[in-house]
Design an enzyme around this catalytic site. Sequence first.
Site, PDB file in Angstrom:
ATOM      1  N   SER A 123       0.843  -1.203   0.000  1.00  0.00           N
ATOM      2  CA  SER A 123       0.000   0.000   0.000  1.00  0.00           C
ATOM      3  C   SER A 123       0.875   1.247   0.000  1.00  0.00           C
ATOM      4  O   SER A 123       1.984   1.237   0.551  1.00  0.00           O
ATOM      5  CB  SER A 123      -0.884   0.024   1.247  1.00  0.00           C
ATOM      6  OG  SER A 123      -1.482   1.289   1.404  1.00  0.00           O
ATOM      7  N   TYR A 180      -1.413  -1.029  10.209  1.00  0.00           N
ATOM      8  CA  TYR A 180      -1.577  -1.292   8.772  1.00  0.00           C
ATOM      9  C   TYR A 180      -0.314  -0.884   7.996  1.00  0.00           C
ATOM     10  O   TYR A 180       0.198  -1.642   7.172  1.00  0.00           O
ATOM     11  CB  TYR A 180      -2.798  -0.520   8.274  1.00  0.00           C
ATOM     12  CG  TYR A 180      -3.156  -0.767   6.824  1.00  0.00           C
ATOM     13  CD1 TYR A 180      -3.805  -1.940   6.438  1.00  0.00           C
ATOM     14  CD2 TYR A 180      -2.863   0.182   5.839  1.00  0.00           C
ATOM     15  CE1 TYR A 180      -4.157  -2.157   5.106  1.00  0.00           C
ATOM     16  CE2 TYR A 180      -3.210  -0.031   4.515  1.00  0.00           C
ATOM     17  CZ  TYR A 180      -3.851  -1.200   4.156  1.00  0.00           C
ATOM     18  OH  TYR A 180      -4.184  -1.411   2.836  1.00  0.00           O
ATOM     19  N   LYS A 194       2.244  -3.193   5.789  1.00  0.00           N
ATOM     20  CA  LYS A 194       2.441  -2.977   4.354  1.00  0.00           C
ATOM     21  C   LYS A 194       3.894  -2.630   4.039  1.00  0.00           C
ATOM     22  O   LYS A 194       4.414  -3.008   2.984  1.00  0.00           O
ATOM     23  CB  LYS A 194       1.491  -1.886   3.856  1.00  0.00           C
ATOM     24  CG  LYS A 194       0.013  -2.281   3.949  1.00  0.00           C
ATOM     25  CD  LYS A 194      -0.275  -3.514   3.095  1.00  0.00           C
ATOM     26  CE  LYS A 194      -1.730  -3.916   3.092  1.00  0.00           C
ATOM     27  NZ  LYS A 194      -1.976  -5.092   2.262  1.00  0.00           N
TER      28      LYS A 194
HETATM   29  P1  NAD Z   1     -11.678  -5.870   0.828  1.00  0.00           P
HETATM   30  O1  NAD Z   1     -11.957  -5.697   2.292  1.00  0.00           O
HETATM   31  O2  NAD Z   1     -12.683  -5.379  -0.153  1.00  0.00           O
HETATM   32  O3  NAD Z   1     -11.389  -7.430   0.520  1.00  0.00           O
HETATM   33  C1  NAD Z   1     -10.493  -8.160   1.315  1.00  0.00           C
HETATM   34  C2  NAD Z   1     -10.563  -9.619   0.955  1.00  0.00           C
HETATM   35  O4  NAD Z   1      -9.618 -10.314   1.799  1.00  0.00           O
HETATM   36  C3  NAD Z   1     -11.914 -10.277   1.213  1.00  0.00           C
HETATM   37  O5  NAD Z   1     -12.204 -11.208   0.179  1.00  0.00           O
HETATM   38  C4  NAD Z   1     -11.722 -11.006   2.537  1.00  0.00           C
HETATM   39  O6  NAD Z   1     -12.529 -12.168   2.690  1.00  0.00           O
HETATM   40  C5  NAD Z   1     -10.260 -11.408   2.414  1.00  0.00           C
HETATM   41  N1  NAD Z   1      -9.628 -11.707   3.702  1.00  0.00           N
HETATM   42  C6  NAD Z   1      -9.553 -10.924   4.794  1.00  0.00           C
HETATM   43  N2  NAD Z   1      -8.899 -11.559   5.774  1.00  0.00           N
HETATM   44  C7  NAD Z   1      -8.557 -12.781   5.293  1.00  0.00           C
HETATM   45  C8  NAD Z   1      -7.873 -13.909   5.818  1.00  0.00           C
HETATM   46  N3  NAD Z   1      -7.402 -13.910   7.066  1.00  0.00           N
HETATM   47  N4  NAD Z   1      -7.721 -15.003   5.029  1.00  0.00           N
HETATM   48  C9  NAD Z   1      -8.193 -15.024   3.747  1.00  0.00           C
HETATM   49  N5  NAD Z   1      -8.843 -13.979   3.208  1.00  0.00           N
HETATM   50  C10 NAD Z   1      -9.021 -12.877   3.965  1.00  0.00           C
HETATM   51  O7  NAD Z   1     -10.256  -5.180   0.587  1.00  0.00           O
HETATM   52  P2  NAD Z   1      -9.617  -4.524  -0.737  1.00  0.00           P
HETATM   53  O8  NAD Z   1      -9.824  -3.068  -0.673  1.00  0.00           O
HETATM   54  O9  NAD Z   1     -10.035  -5.270  -1.935  1.00  0.00           O
HETATM   55  O10 NAD Z   1      -8.071  -4.771  -0.426  1.00  0.00           O
HETATM   56  C11 NAD Z   1      -7.349  -5.861  -0.969  1.00  0.00           C
HETATM   57  C12 NAD Z   1      -5.882  -5.661  -0.627  1.00  0.00           C
HETATM   58  O11 NAD Z   1      -5.431  -4.425  -1.178  1.00  0.00           O
HETATM   59  C13 NAD Z   1      -5.602  -5.597   0.866  1.00  0.00           C
HETATM   60  O12 NAD Z   1      -4.384  -6.220   1.158  1.00  0.00           O
HETATM   61  C14 NAD Z   1      -5.492  -4.105   1.114  1.00  0.00           C
HETATM   62  O13 NAD Z   1      -4.717  -3.821   2.246  1.00  0.00           O
HETATM   63  C15 NAD Z   1      -4.821  -3.654  -0.160  1.00  0.00           C
HETATM   64  N6  NAD Z   1      -4.995  -2.232  -0.439  1.00  0.00           N
HETATM   65  C16 NAD Z   1      -6.234  -1.696  -0.591  1.00  0.00           C
HETATM   66  C17 NAD Z   1      -6.339  -0.348  -0.849  1.00  0.00           C
HETATM   67  C18 NAD Z   1      -7.674   0.312  -1.036  1.00  0.00           C
HETATM   68  O14 NAD Z   1      -7.708   1.534  -1.165  1.00  0.00           O
HETATM   69  N7  NAD Z   1      -8.777  -0.416  -1.080  1.00  0.00           N
HETATM   70  C19 NAD Z   1      -5.196   0.456  -0.944  1.00  0.00           C
HETATM   71  C20 NAD Z   1      -3.959  -0.128  -0.790  1.00  0.00           C
HETATM   72  C21 NAD Z   1      -3.862  -1.484  -0.544  1.00  0.00           C
END
Ligand code: NAD
Length: 249
Positions: free
Chosen positions: A144, A157, A161
């Site tokens: 991230s 977090y 990351k």
């Molecule tokens: P989201 O909450 O929409 O989806 C997360 C997914 O991870 C879900 O399918 C959930 O079931 C799964 N999950 C959570 N804990 C788990 C576990 N212990 N075992 C297996 N699966 C698990 O999140 P997102 O926004 O799609 O984020 C996806 C990734 O991208 C994450 O790592 C997040 O930190 C990263 N990210 C997101 C953003 C953003 O702005 N949305 C920015 C930077 C990084």
Amino acid sequence: MLDLKNKVALVTGSGQGIGLAIAKRFASLGCQLVVNGLEEAEKLEEVRNGLVDEYGSKVISFRADVSKSDEVSDLYDVAIKEFGKVDIVVNNAGITRDNLILRMSEGDWDKVLEVNLKSAFLVSKRFIRAMLKLGRGRIINISSVVGQMGNAGQVNYSASKAGLIGFSKSLARELAGKKITVNAIAPGYIDTEMTEKIGDKAREALLSLIPLKRYGSREDIAGVAAFLASDFSDYITGQVIPVNGGMFM
Ligand code: NAD
């Protein structure tokens, strides 16, 4: 042309959000998939059926908590039983438990580090076996922008990351000789269920920090993941690819 034909990929946390967008993009390029998440098994099966109907790829779904080594072990066994190999792993599962440090519980610190960072260790350690047998492989870790520049209210977090970035670079050095590349993607603010929690005022303030003047889309991340998973990225390892609209340069 970029394609992932005859490849098998595991995308952790692909029940929704960025992980699901990556799974869709991979499937559209001919990749076979293991869909994983903590959603109910029926919901994951729905996701699986949607991918099969739309793209015709072979897809399996498996509910597993990737922060638990026994569940990762089961996930590996199921994937190998179904496909006999895994070429690509995307460590995407992640959570937030935001708070200022003085109000952050030890439990919320541990939980975020376990799900976001320890899971990448457990999944990579297990799935590398299959890649070593193949003599090639791709590991893509979803970090991230917050791991690069920090963010008040997210010490857990951002530490997880930033940890993924160090993890990716060290593992890239360990595996380079085996033709397994390891890279990280550092998304900026992406419109997903995770960022829906951000209030309107904070959203506006954030937008003013993004030169491209929009939040990222899931597809913005999926495209870069597909590139890193493909043969086009053969000579790239140990890198962090920022996909943040210019928010952090
Ligand atoms: P989201 O909450 O929409 O989806 C997360 C997914 O991870 C879900 O399918 C959930 O079931 C799964 N999950 C959570 N804990 C788990 C576990 N212990 N075992 C297996 N699966 C698990 O999140 P997102 O926004 O799609 O984020 C996806 C990734 O991208 C994450 O790592 C997040 O930190 C990263 N990210 C997101 C953003 C953003 O702005 N949305 C920015 C930077 C990084």
